[in-house]
Motif scaffolding. Structure first.
Motif, PDB file in Angstrom:
ATOM      1  N   UNK A 258       0.839  -1.194   0.000  1.00  0.00           N
ATOM      2  CA  UNK A 258       0.000   0.000   0.000  1.00  0.00           C
ATOM      3  C   UNK A 258       0.881   1.254   0.000  1.00  0.00           C
ATOM      4  N   UNK A 259       0.428   2.248  -0.716  1.00  0.00           N
ATOM      5  CA  UNK A 259       1.139   3.513  -0.927  1.00  0.00           C
ATOM      6  C   UNK A 259       0.146   4.614  -0.572  1.00  0.00           C
ATOM      7  N   UNK A 260       0.390   5.333   0.553  1.00  0.00           N
ATOM      8  CA  UNK A 260      -0.588   6.252   1.113  1.00  0.00           C
ATOM      9  C   UNK A 260      -0.074   7.688   1.054  1.00  0.00           C
ATOM     10  N   UNK A 261      -0.899   8.583   0.573  1.00  0.00           N
ATOM     11  CA  UNK A 261      -0.527   9.991   0.524  1.00  0.00           C
ATOM     12  C   UNK A 261      -1.599  10.800  -0.168  1.00  0.00           C
ATOM     13  N   UNK A 262      -1.289  12.053  -0.452  1.00  0.00           N
ATOM     14  CA  UNK A 262      -2.182  12.891  -1.248  1.00  0.00           C
ATOM     15  C   UNK A 262      -1.759  12.752  -2.703  1.00  0.00           C
ATOM     16  N   UNK A 263      -2.515  11.988  -3.457  1.00  0.00           N
ATOM     17  CA  UNK A 263      -2.138  11.675  -4.831  1.00  0.00           C
ATOM     18  C   UNK A 263      -2.380  12.871  -5.755  1.00  0.00           C
ATOM     19  N   UNK A 264      -1.454  13.076  -6.658  1.00  0.00           N
ATOM     20  CA  UNK A 264      -1.562  14.182  -7.608  1.00  0.00           C
ATOM     21  C   UNK A 264      -1.028  13.737  -8.965  1.00  0.00           C
ATOM     22  N   UNK A 265      -1.223  14.581  -9.951  1.00  0.00           N
ATOM     23  CA  UNK A 265      -0.716  14.298 -11.295  1.00  0.00           C
ATOM     24  C   UNK A 265      -0.425  15.638 -11.981  1.00  0.00           C
ATOM     25  N   UNK A 266       0.709  16.230 -11.616  1.00  0.00           N
ATOM     26  CA  UNK A 266       1.063  17.545 -12.135  1.00  0.00           C
ATOM     27  C   UNK A 266       1.638  17.490 -13.538  1.00  0.00           C
ATOM     28  N   UNK A 267       1.811  18.647 -14.151  1.00  0.00           N
ATOM     29  CA  UNK A 267       2.368  18.703 -15.514  1.00  0.00           C
ATOM     30  C   UNK A 267       3.857  18.384 -15.524  1.00  0.00           C
ATOM     31  N   UNK A 288       3.654  18.847 -22.696  1.00  0.00           N
ATOM     32  CA  UNK A 288       2.355  19.207 -22.134  1.00  0.00           C
ATOM     33  C   UNK A 288       1.660  18.055 -21.431  1.00  0.00           C
ATOM     34  N   UNK A 289       2.234  16.857 -21.494  1.00  0.00           N
ATOM     35  CA  UNK A 289       1.635  15.716 -20.802  1.00  0.00           C
ATOM     36  C   UNK A 289       1.784  15.856 -19.290  1.00  0.00           C
ATOM     37  N   UNK A 290       1.071  15.013 -18.581  1.00  0.00           N
ATOM     38  CA  UNK A 290       1.108  15.041 -17.128  1.00  0.00           C
ATOM     39  C   UNK A 290       1.741  13.759 -16.589  1.00  0.00           C
ATOM     40  N   UNK A 291       2.254  13.860 -15.357  1.00  0.00           N
ATOM     41  CA  UNK A 291       2.825  12.694 -14.698  1.00  0.00           C
ATOM     42  C   UNK A 291       1.728  11.683 -14.357  1.00  0.00           C
ATOM     43  N   UNK A 292       2.146  10.458 -14.112  1.00  0.00           N
ATOM     44  CA  UNK A 292       1.267   9.440 -13.553  1.00  0.00           C
ATOM     45  C   UNK A 292       0.936   9.833 -12.111  1.00  0.00           C
ATOM     46  N   UNK A 320      14.356  10.180 -11.118  1.00  0.00           N
ATOM     47  CA  UNK A 320      13.976  11.378 -11.859  1.00  0.00           C
ATOM     48  C   UNK A 320      14.366  12.613 -11.051  1.00  0.00           C
ATOM     49  N   UNK A 321      14.173  13.786 -11.632  1.00  0.00           N
ATOM     50  CA  UNK A 321      14.595  15.017 -10.966  1.00  0.00           C
ATOM     51  C   UNK A 321      13.830  15.241  -9.670  1.00  0.00           C
ATOM     52  N   UNK A 322      12.545  14.901  -9.653  1.00  0.00           N
ATOM     53  CA  UNK A 322      11.706  15.120  -8.474  1.00  0.00           C
ATOM     54  C   UNK A 322      11.537  13.812  -7.703  1.00  0.00           C
ATOM     55  N   UNK A 323      11.822  13.855  -6.407  1.00  0.00           N
ATOM     56  CA  UNK A 323      11.838  12.613  -5.629  1.00  0.00           C
ATOM     57  C   UNK A 323      10.459  11.991  -5.480  1.00  0.00           C
ATOM     58  N   UNK A 324       9.389  12.800  -5.418  1.00  0.00           N
ATOM     59  CA  UNK A 324       8.063  12.205  -5.311  1.00  0.00           C
ATOM     60  C   UNK A 324       7.674  11.503  -6.608  1.00  0.00           C
ATOM     61  N   UNK A 325       8.115  12.039  -7.743  1.00  0.00           N
ATOM     62  CA  UNK A 325       7.887  11.375  -9.031  1.00  0.00           C
ATOM     63  C   UNK A 325       8.678  10.070  -9.097  1.00  0.00           C
ATOM     64  N   UNK A 326       9.910  10.108  -8.602  1.00  0.00           N
ATOM     65  CA  UNK A 326      10.748   8.900  -8.620  1.00  0.00           C
ATOM     66  C   UNK A 326      10.095   7.781  -7.828  1.00  0.00           C
ATOM     67  N   UNK A 327       9.613   8.115  -6.621  1.00  0.00           N
ATOM     68  CA  UNK A 327       8.983   7.086  -5.785  1.00  0.00           C
ATOM     69  C   UNK A 327       7.770   6.495  -6.490  1.00  0.00           C
ATOM     70  N   UNK A 328       6.932   7.364  -7.082  1.00  0.00           N
ATOM     71  CA  UNK A 328       5.763   6.852  -7.785  1.00  0.00           C
ATOM     72  C   UNK A 328       6.129   5.974  -8.960  1.00  0.00           C
ATOM     73  N   UNK A 330       8.651   3.996  -9.215  1.00  0.00           N
ATOM     74  CA  UNK A 330       9.148   2.683  -8.781  1.00  0.00           C
ATOM     75  C   UNK A 330       8.022   1.678  -8.570  1.00  0.00           C
ATOM     76  N   UNK A 331       6.803   2.181  -8.388  1.00  0.00           N
ATOM     77  CA  UNK A 331       5.671   1.290  -8.130  1.00  0.00           C
ATOM     78  C   UNK A 331       4.813   1.057  -9.367  1.00  0.00           C
ATOM     79  N   UNK A 332       5.145   1.734 -10.467  1.00  0.00           N
ATOM     80  CA  UNK A 332       4.407   1.500 -11.704  1.00  0.00           C
ATOM     81  C   UNK A 332       4.685   0.067 -12.175  1.00  0.00           C
ATOM     82  N   UNK A 333       3.647  -0.650 -12.479  1.00  0.00           N
ATOM     83  CA  UNK A 333       3.810  -2.041 -12.916  1.00  0.00           C
ATOM     84  C   UNK A 333       3.724  -3.041 -11.785  1.00  0.00           C
TER      85      UNK A 333
END
Length: 399
Positions: A258-267, A288-292, A320-328, A330-333
């Motif tokens: 389980x991965x708990x937090x305030x989920x977002x999907x910024x540009x 112009x795409x957004x993150x997962x 990746x450059x942003x650590x919250x993006x990197x963590x997310x 790692x759990x893709x797939x």
């Protein structure tokens, strides 16, 4: 005389012939032997018919009972299978955690780095089970931030030890080493740690562009030191209600990944020179795409299985450059449950204050405009006074 004798003979022979024919008929028809059974034939036919009806009726009623019984058996087998799979998951997780700890110790040994005091203690007394390990991400220049946290929501001294022993909650400031090992910055942290004893030092070189690597090292180190259900990362300019966080996490204990937090999907920001620029923007498709979906970096928590996964695979996980993006990423797939809980990202007063008055106490509070509490050194006490859950709540809570 002759006529009379012939008539007499004829009558005798006629009588004998009749008797003989009658006997012969009885023998050939077999009625002499079956006659006594004639009276029983009708009851037998009725009994047979009744038995057939009973069999048919019995085959109707018990079948429904058998179906119900079989359904219960199937449900029981499914439940047992589910329980067996859960036990197997827990066993695999424990083995993975032990493997991660062994690898961490081996790497420290091969690199010539001494084992941390926390690791030596855990090896000596054996690992106990904790609810969570909370790592407060900090930097060399953030001494005042750390002091503001110590003065508000983070228990100190004997209370911190009591928090670990009675509530199963570990809290540490997380920091690595300076570029110049053993320099003035490292000595300052060592002196601060000697006074408070609330640091987790990482085999990591500090730097703003190295936050993804630091996050990965933190989880790998924490899971090797403490056996916990959850591992939490929080910034040092965020206010946290520990009891509210513990209660929130305890609700997800039965979920292995389980991965708990305030989920977002910024540009995905492709333009150079802007904050949160992503050099590898092209990997996310067209401009112009957004993150997962991923948790915002101010505070998030992952279960033990995911922390073990990071530890085991840390050398091949991309940063990746942003650590919250990197963590997310790692759990893709992976088969991971994403929990979007907005109590982990309340605004500072009056937002968190209004929610607390309504009985919906926030887990974490900060300002989105500052990615933390704006001027946290000056305002942390005010936020704690207006939005804090109260010390008595923590000690009376059970997780």
């Amino acid at each position: 005389m002759i006529g009379r004798s012939r008539g007499a003979v004829s009558r005798k022979w006629a009588i004998l012939l009749c008797i003989g024919c009658f006997c012969a008929g009885m023998l050939f028809s077999g009625r002499m032997w079956t006659l006594p059974e004639v009276k029983e034939e009708v009851p037998q036919s009725r009994t047979t018919a009744d038995q057939k009806l009973e069999i048919v009726s019995e085959n109707c009623v018990p079948k429904s009972k058998d179906i119900k019984h079989e359904a219960k058996d199937i449900h029981g087998k499914v439940s047992k299978t589910h329980q067996t799979l859960q036990n197997l998951d827990k066993t695999i997780s424990s083995l993975e955690m032990e493997l991660a700890a062994a690898r961490s110790a081996q790497e420290s040994f091969l690199s010539g780095s001494p084992l941390s005091d926390d690791l030596k203690v855990s090896e000596t007394i054996g690992k106990r089970k904790y609810l969570m390990v909370m790592g407060i991400n900090s930097a060399f220049s953030s001494r005042q931030r750390r002091d503001s946290v110590r003065a508000t929501w983070m228990p100190q001294g004997e209370k911190r030890r009591k928090l670990e022993e009675e509530k199963g909650i570990i809290i540490r400031f997380v920091i690595g080493h300076s570029v110049t090992a053993g320099g003035i910055l490292d000595k300052a942290i060592e002196a601060e740690d000697k006074r408070h004893g609330d640091f987790l030092r990482l085999e990591h070189t500090e730097g703003y562009l190295e936050l993804s690597a630091k996050t990965k090292t933190y989880f790998a180190t924490a899971v090797s030191l403490w056996d916990a259900d959850f591992y939490v990362k929080v910034d040092d300019d965020v206010h946290v209600n520990i009891a509210a966080l513990g209660s929130t996490l305890a609700q997800h204990r039965s979920t292995p990944r389980v991965y708990i937090g305030c989920m977002k999907s910024g540009p995905v920001l492709a333009q150079k020179g802007v904050r949160y620029h992503e050099p590898e923007y092209w990997k996310f498709g067209e401009v112009g795409n957004r993150y997962f979906r991923h948790a915002t970096g101010q505070l998030y928590a992952i279960s033990k299985d995911l922390a073990s996964y990071i530890s085991i695979n840390q050398h091949v996980l991309h940063k990746y450059a942003n650590e919250d993006v990197s963590l997310g990423s790692w759990f893709i797939g992976l088969d991971v449950e994403h929990v979007d809980d907005r109590r982990l990202c309340c605004g500072s007063p009056p937002d968190c204050e209004w929610k607390a008055q309504a009985g919906n106490v926030c887990v974490a509070s900060f300002d989105w405009s500052c990615s933390g509490i704006c001027k946290s050194v000056e305002r942390m006490k005010e936020v704690h006074r207006r939005c804090g859950e109260g010390e008595s709540v923590l000690w009376s809570s059970t997780f």
